[in-house]
Write an enzyme that holds these catalytic residues in place. Structure first.
Site, PDB file in Angstrom:
ATOM      1  N   LYS A  40      11.350  12.233 -13.579  1.00 19.58           N
ATOM      2  CA  LYS A  40      10.353  11.823 -12.598  1.00 19.58           C
ATOM      3  C   LYS A  40       8.957  12.145 -13.106  1.00 19.58           C
ATOM      4  O   LYS A  40       8.748  13.130 -13.800  1.00 19.58           O
ATOM      5  CB  LYS A  40      10.577  12.537 -11.263  1.00 19.58           C
ATOM      6  CG  LYS A  40      11.772  12.035 -10.486  1.00 19.58           C
ATOM      7  CD  LYS A  40      11.781  12.639  -9.101  1.00 19.58           C
ATOM      8  CE  LYS A  40      12.921  12.093  -8.270  1.00 19.58           C
ATOM      9  NZ  LYS A  40      12.899  12.641  -6.908  1.00 19.58           N
ATOM     10  N   SER A 127       7.660  12.664   1.137  1.00 21.67           N
ATOM     11  CA  SER A 127       6.582  12.813   0.156  1.00 21.67           C
ATOM     12  C   SER A 127       6.095  11.447  -0.316  1.00 21.67           C
ATOM     13  O   SER A 127       4.902  11.242  -0.535  1.00 21.67           O
ATOM     14  CB  SER A 127       7.058  13.657  -1.028  1.00 21.67           C
ATOM     15  OG  SER A 127       7.327  14.977  -0.603  1.00 21.67           O
TER      16      SER A 127
END
Length: 161
Positions: A40, A127
């Site tokens: 990520k 998020s």
């Protein structure tokens, strides 16, 4: 009893903070641990996320903040946690989280997974949603702790959070 609350926390939301505050009342200690996931590309670096969590949890006793890579159950063992905490916002979270819980149990049967339902007024938060709102100049102050809102404003070069 010690609990581990793992996640990417990119960024920490008020939903995350709600779970941390509630778990701090339930357990002797809580380790909030940021997973370093090489696959990520986070908006905030590891150190900044750790600092965001430290600032937001400074009012809580028994809460520690750390980071890890690798398997969550291995970090649970290293940090002497008997419980892994996971938050559930909606039914759609449950199927994925249950699969992870079963996998973790197959790897470490002595570590339990505990699901905590997110408070209703935070159930829409993720998020990803927070970053998207901030990216387009929306007000995120009702979604994240104040320091995180300021960090998002700087990140996306906006004049107000």
């Amino acid at each position: 009893m010690r609990a581990l609350y793992p996640g990417s926390f990119d960024p920490l939301t008020l939903g995350h903070l709600d779970l941390i505050e509630r778990s701090a009342r339930l357990f002797d200690s809580v380790m909030v641990a940021v997973l370093q996931n090489p696959s990520k590309q986070p908006a905030f670096g590891l150190e900044q996320r750790l600092e965001q969590i430290r600032r937001a949890t400074a009012h809580l006793s028994g809460v520690e903040v750390g980071s890890f890579d690798g398997l969550t159950v291995d970090f649970a063992a290293r940090s002497q946690a008997q419980v892994i905490l996971r938050g559930l916002r909606a039914l759609s979270d449950f199927e994925f989280e249950l699969q992870i819980a079963h996998t973790n149990h197959s790897l470490a049967p002595h570590v339990e997974t505990l699901f905590l339902a997110t408070a209703v007024h935070h159930s829409f938060l993720s998020s990803s949603v927070v970053k998207e709102v901030a990216r387009f100049g929306g007000d995120v102050r009702h979604m994240v702790p104040a320091g995180v809102a300021e960090d998002l404003t700087r990140l996306f070069n906006r004049t107000s959070a």
